[in-house]
Every structure is written in C-alpha cells, then in structure tokens.
Design an enzyme around this catalytic site. Structure first.
Site, PDB file in Angstrom:
ATOM      1  N   SER A  50     -10.391  -0.321   6.971  1.00  0.00           N
ATOM      2  CA  SER A  50      -9.397  -0.184   5.783  1.00  0.00           C
ATOM      3  C   SER A  50      -9.092  -1.418   5.206  1.00  0.00           C
ATOM      4  O   SER A  50      -8.623  -1.534   4.140  1.00  0.00           O
ATOM      5  CB  SER A  50      -8.413   0.809   5.588  1.00  0.00           C
ATOM      6  OG  SER A  50      -9.332   2.038   5.498  1.00  0.00           O
ATOM      7  N   LYS A  73       0.865  -1.121   0.089  1.00  0.00           N
ATOM      8  CA  LYS A  73      -0.028  -0.023   0.068  1.00  0.00           C
ATOM      9  C   LYS A  73       1.014   1.161   0.242  1.00  0.00           C
ATOM     10  O   LYS A  73       2.046   1.370   0.816  1.00  0.00           O
ATOM     11  CB  LYS A  73      -1.003   0.072   1.355  1.00  0.00           C
ATOM     12  CG  LYS A  73      -1.757   1.148   1.330  1.00  0.00           C
ATOM     13  CD  LYS A  73      -2.816   1.034   2.584  1.00  0.00           C
ATOM     14  CE  LYS A  73      -3.917   2.068   2.783  1.00  0.00           C
ATOM     15  NZ  LYS A  73      -4.744   1.875   3.719  1.00  0.00           N
ATOM     16  N   SER A 106      -9.895   2.156   2.764  1.00  0.00           N
ATOM     17  CA  SER A 106      -9.123   2.907   2.014  1.00  0.00           C
ATOM     18  C   SER A 106      -8.083   2.172   1.084  1.00  0.00           C
ATOM     19  O   SER A 106      -7.471   2.631   0.227  1.00  0.00           O
ATOM     20  CB  SER A 106      -8.133   3.954   2.856  1.00  0.00           C
ATOM     21  OG  SER A 106      -7.455   3.233   3.920  1.00  0.00           O
TER      22      SER A 106
HETATM   23  N1  GLN Z   1     -13.394   4.400   6.438  1.00  0.00           N
HETATM   24  C1  GLN Z   1     -12.700   4.798   7.698  1.00  0.00           C
HETATM   25  C2  GLN Z   1     -12.290   6.380   7.453  1.00  0.00           C
HETATM   26  O1  GLN Z   1     -12.597   6.926   6.545  1.00  0.00           O
HETATM   27  C3  GLN Z   1     -11.321   4.021   7.909  1.00  0.00           C
HETATM   28  C4  GLN Z   1     -10.350   4.131   7.139  1.00  0.00           C
HETATM   29  C5  GLN Z   1      -9.069   3.368   7.485  1.00  0.00           C
HETATM   30  O2  GLN Z   1      -9.324   2.599   8.037  1.00  0.00           O
HETATM   31  N2  GLN Z   1      -7.994   3.784   7.153  1.00  0.00           N
HETATM   32  O3  GLN Z   1     -11.647   6.915   8.170  1.00  0.00           O
END
Ligand code: GLN
Length: 486
Positions: free
Chosen positions: A175, A76, A151
């Site tokens: 995410s 990532k 994400s």
């Molecule tokens: N969807 C969540 C957010 O927008 C989690 C994002 C994540 O786990 N990096 O913060």
C-alpha cells in the site's frame, strides 16, 4: 513553492524567503483549488495547520530549528491524531476523534511539521485502488478517471499533485509502493519494526508498517530519520539505532550487485513496464552496478499466503469494533447481540466484511491447520528465498505492479483480479523486508511506471542510496501532472 523538495523548502524557510505560515497557506490553497477533483483528503485541518505553522515560525525566529521545522505534511487517516477525526476511511470510525497521537504523529509534530490534514485510503487499508473508502475513491492526478492505487491512494495522489510535499502512509502488502508507482512518486516501506505501529490502526499486525510518500529519495531519507526508531509502546519495534540516511545517499554504486528475480520478469509482465525497467537497469549499470538473475522460487505462493494471513489477522484486530466502546453504534438495538451484529453489519464495507469472513473461517477449529498454519509455513519459505537471494546480491530490482493505473470501476467486481495485482509487493511484507517504489518512466498513455527496489533487513540506507543515484541521472520523479480545478 510547491515544486520545491523538502530540502529546498527547508533552506527557503531558514533563509526567511517565506514563512511557515505562508508555505502552509499555499498548500491549503492548492488543496482547496484542486482536491475536489482528486478527493485525496478526508479531513483538512486548516486552523490546526496554521497554528502549528505559527509556532514553527517562532521557533525559526528563535533559531531553534531542525531540518523539517515549518514544512507542512499530511497523515494517512490510519494514524491516530489527537483531537482530529481518525476514520480509517470507514463508516465505523466516521465519528471517531482520536484521544491520543500515534508515535509517528508525535515524532513529526516534534520535528515541527504542521499537519495539513488526513488523507484518503481504502477502508482499514484493505484494497489496491482506494475504491473501498467510505468517502469515495481518491482519483489519480495523471488521469482522474483512473485509480491512484491503494490502500494509501490519498497520500500518493496528494504528493503527486503537490498538495503536500510529504505524506505518511502504511504498507501491509504494497500500500505504499503500489500507489507510489501508479502516481509517479517515491514510496518507501521500511523494514518491519523500523517505524512504530503505536497508534496506527491495525489491519494485519505482523505485516503493517508505516513509511513515506515523497517526491524523491533525498526527501524520504530526511523524513525517515524523523519517523523511525525504537518505541517501547510497540513491542514489535526493534531496538536499532536510526542511521543518518542522508549521509550515504551519494555513495558510489560501483560494484553494487543488483538481482533480477526471474519469477518477476515473466511473460505476464506488461511489455511497456518491462521496457521501462530495461532502460532503468541500464542507468544503474552505467553507474557501475552489476546485474544478475536470481530466483525467488516461492513468488507464486505469495498471493494465496498473504490472502490467508492478512484476513486472519484482520478478523482478530477488527473484533474490537463492536459498537460498544467507540465508533459507530446502530440505532435502537434490541439486545447485545443485535447491537454487535447491526453495528458491524451497517458500518463495515463489503471488502472488510469479506476479509473478516475469510479470516474467521481460516482460523476456525478444523481449518486452522489447513489454512493458517500452512500459510505461516509458506511464509517462512518465502523469507528463506530472500535470505538466499541476499547471499548473492545487495538489492533486488523488479516491477511494482503488473499494470499502470487502471480505470475506476475496472476491477471492483472481481476481487481476485484486484488481489492478483499485488503479486510483486506482497512477498516483502511476508518476509518483513524494506522496499521502495521510484518513478522510472511513463507508458504510451503518459501514465507513470514505478520500479521496485528491495533491500535486506534494515538496509533502507542502501535502497535510498540506489534510488537517489538513479534520481540524479533521471528526471522522472520531477514530472508532475497537470491539475484540473474542481
Ligand atoms: N492491496 C493489499 C490488500 O488489499 C495491500 C494493502 C495494504 O498494504 N494495506 O490487502
């Protein structure tokens, strides 16, 4: 070759059925052929991958191998990779070449895994759809008109499309698990502190945790063994020996106590997802698991709590991007204040700005007690709910996401509806617990449905064991999408 698991690839390499260079070329060729339709990679590091593959082949020839030697993978784009652009999918870091490797990157390098490239994501890991990327959204390989989740959408899409056999990812509020669910792969978010955060660009430091995206649980066990462990450069990494996760994968599930939180199985849950989970639960029951209802009474407070804590921490973490030391700098600043304002104003995307503003507000004098302190208190209650539950059961089972993959653009105008889609994943991060998403079936539209397994602290071995036994009895994880050439 790309339909083989990591274990099979490892055997093939060691039996000299193919070389690491051939394997790496095969994946690079698939990326070239299919990724223009998926946009799952921000950077492809072809030369570096092939050089690493050559080195791995020499190691294999010398008989000096570990189980992962020569198998390519992707990171990532939140993990710092020395000499390679590390953008966090932000214009802010579009010109940033990391000067050092994250610990996770070092460890997987040391394990002999060539890096194919860096995967797409929401900017600074903020989002649930990968639509907040400076490089444009990644697409779901099951239906390219839909989001892959976020994400870590690029990592999930790339593994689902078999453009890489394994990708790293991070999970601050879901995410890893949500994109794994939406793309039909196996995602593991370890216990907070299990995997080093050193060199993993910080979003919300008390919630962020690196983990794995693989086709199945057996592969996840293998890569977690290589990634996990204490790191003196991360003060929150915990000094606990890394178990041999692979050795307990086949343990019997006889008598395993599985809790279903009644707050997860409400009328709000999409009926198709509910029926997929009902079938999956039967599979575990047939193996001797005992199912019981449990309660996590503060579940409804997870979304508001997270959306105070995470923005508060991000507003602090992202203050380092000031246009002075690294990253984007605006043209011709008139003075220092103008430099800060315009560099940040021009380089951060809308969601990142929204979070910085919410977080700065929540931390400001006069509001700190009302928002941040309150959120921390509720966070404690959420952890207590889990503590109580784990007195009664060994693992907790539930949905990952309230819906299957949604259409690109469907939620972009409504951040609150996007935030609400994190309802089943956030509470784990607030408590610091490990969780997995594994493929459990498909919707009528042939979109993957994930099942979430939640474990007690440092009980990744149990999660992997349950997931593996489930995958011995089902083949959802083996279904791969039909790809279209870009
Ligand atoms: N969807 C969540 C957010 O927008 C989690 C994002 C994540 O786990 N990096 O913060």
């Amino acid at each position: 070759m790309h339909n083989k698991t990591l274990i099979e690839l490892s055997k093939g390499l060691q039996a000299r059925e193919f070389s690491s260079v051939e394997l790496t070329q095969h994946y690079l060729q698939r990326i070239q052929q299919y990724d223009s339709a998926l946009n799952s990679f921000i950077t492809v590091t072809e030369d570096r991958a092939l050089a690493q593959a050559e080195a791995a082949d020499q190691q294999i020839a010398a008989g000096n191998v570990g189980p992962l030697t020569g198998i390519p993978m992707a990171h990532k784009d939140i993990f710092c990779t020395e000499g390679v652009k590390t953008s966090c999918a932000s214009k802010m870091l579009d010109n940033f070449i990391a000067p050092y490797n994250a610990t996770v990157v070092e460890k997987l390098n040391a394990a002999g895994m060539p890096m194919l490239g860096k995967t797409n994501m929401d900017e600074f890991a903020m989002g649930s759809s990968n639509e907040n990327s400076f490089y444009g959204p990644a697409h779901n390989p099951w239906d390219t008109g839909r989001v892959p989740g976020g994400s870590s959408g690029g990592s999930a899409a790339a593994v689902a499309a078999r453009l890489t056999p394994f990708a790293t990812a991070t999970d601050t509020g879901g995410s890893i698990r949500q994109p794994a669910a939406l793309c039909g792969i196996t995602g593991l978010k370890p216990t907070y502190g299990r995997v080093s955060r050193y060199g993993m660009i910080a979003f919300a430091s008390s919630l962020d945790q690196g983990g794995t995206m693989t086709v199945n649980a057996e592969d996840a066990a293998l890569v977690l063994e290589a990634m996990a462990g204490f790191d003196e450069r991360d003060s929150t990494s915990l000094e606990q020996a890394v178990p041999n996760y692979s050795s307990t994968l086949n343990d019997s599930l006889e008598g395993l106590k599985v809790g279903l939180p009644k707050e997860f199985f409400t009328d709000d849950l999409n009926p198709e997802i509910r029926s997929v989970l009902d079938e999956a639960i039967k599979v575990l029951e047939q193996q001797g698991a005992k199912i019981q209802e449990i309660s996590l009474p503060n579940t409804g407070l997870a979304v508001p709590t997270y959306y105070v804590v995470a923005p508060a921490e991000c507003s602090s973490n992202l203050s380092r991007f000031d246009g002075v030391r690294f990253g984007y700098r605006c043209d011709n600043p008139s003075d220092l204040e103008d430099l800060y304002k315009r560099s940040r104003g021009e380089a951060f995307g809308a969601e990142v700005k929204r979070r910085i503003m919410i977080g700065t507000y929540a931390l400001s004098a006069g509001y700190y007690d009302a928002y941040y302190l309150k959120a921390q208190q509720i966070r404690h209650l959420i952890s207590e709910d889990f503590k109580q539950a784990f007195n009664e059961v060994d693992v907790i089972l539930g949905p990952v996401s309230p819906s299957t993959a949604f259409k690109l653009g469907e939620k972009t105008d409504d951040p609150v509806s996007m935030y609400l889609s994190d309802i089943y994943t956030l509470s784990l991060n607030l408590a610091g617990l490990p969780g997995m998403s594994i493929p459990a079936g498909f919707s009528a539209e042939k979109l993957p449905v994930g099942m979430q397994l939640i474990g007690n602290y440092f009980d990744e071995a149990k999660l992997l064991n349950v997931a593996h036994r489930f995958q011995q009895e089902t083949n959802w994880h083996q279904s791969a999408p039909e790809l279209v050439e870009g």
